[in-house]
Design a protein around this motif. Structure first.
Motif, short mmCIF file in Angstrom:
data_model
loop_
_atom_site.label_atom_id
_atom_site.label_comp_id
_atom_site.label_asym_id
_atom_site.label_seq_id
_atom_site.Cartn_x
_atom_site.Cartn_y
_atom_site.Cartn_z
N VAL A 23 -62.02 44.80 4.70
CA VAL A 23 -62.91 43.80 4.11
C VAL A 23 -62.03 42.75 3.44
CG1 VAL A 23 -64.71 43.38 2.39
CG2 VAL A 23 -64.71 45.53 3.71
N TYR A 45 -63.17 51.79 2.01
CA TYR A 45 -62.84 50.59 2.78
C TYR A 45 -61.50 50.06 2.33
CZ TYR A 45 -67.73 50.71 4.08
OH TYR A 45 -68.95 51.11 4.55
N LEU A 67 -64.99 42.43 8.03
CA LEU A 67 -66.06 41.83 7.26
C LEU A 67 -65.44 40.89 6.23
CD1 LEU A 67 -69.09 41.76 6.20
CD2 LEU A 67 -68.41 43.61 4.68
N VAL A 134 -72.56 46.25 2.84
CA VAL A 134 -71.28 46.23 3.56
C VAL A 134 -71.35 47.17 4.75
CG1 VAL A 134 -68.84 46.93 3.40
CG2 VAL A 134 -69.86 45.48 1.62
#
Length: 164
Positions: A23, A45, A67, A134
């Motif tokens: 991310v 993450y 992302l 997310v």
């Protein structure tokens, strides 16, 4: 972020054995950047961050995250410019983009989605909601990437999945 929630919910974290999704976080405020990074890392993450949302497109093109999360103060100016910068480059065009903002204005939200945001969360954020969003966006991004990688063959022939 309100602290009235548990640190994170394991049911929404990636399962063990999955590759940790990367991310990219664009957050101007150092304290919020640290908090959001911590929440996402606890949810398993990998997080890379930049301070200036205007730099997110360049960094995204370099690291190719799964992302992008960008907090913008002015959705119509900052948010739309971030979206256009990301959507205008082939390498980042299809990366899911979550915009965080304090402004709860329906017109601004509509404009930012038209500019290319995948989703918008209005602050103040809740940890669980952030992580669920997310996870949802990463799952959607993975499905879209898979369909893009196989879409060339869809018109060439028909596969009977039931026979497989």
């Amino acid at each position: 972020m309100p602290h009235d929630e548990p640190e994170y919910d394991r049911s929404i974290a990636p399962t063990r054995g999955e590759t940790r999704a990367l991310v990219l976080l664009a957050e101007p405020d150092a304290e919020r950047r640290t908090t959001i990074t911590h929440v996402l890392q606890q949810a398993d993450y990998a997080v890379q961050s930049v301070q200036d949302p205007a730099q997110v497109a360049a960094e995204a093109g370099r690291v190719l995250p799964d992302l992008i999360i960008a907090r913008v103060d002015d959705p119509l100016v900052d948010g739309c410019s971030v979206c256009r910068a990301l959507r205008g480059v082939p390498e980042t065009r299809d990366i899911p983009l979550l915009i965080l903002t304090r402004l709860d204005d329906m017109y601004a939200r509509e404009q930012i989605v038209r500019a290319g945001a995948t989703a918008i969360l209005i602050e103040p954020l809740r940890r669980t909601l952030l992580v669920r969003q997310v996870r949802r966006l990463l799952a959607r991004g993975a499905r879209m990437a898979h369909s893009r990688s196989t879409s060339w063959s869809a018109g060439a022939f028909t596969v009977n999945r039931a026979a497989s």
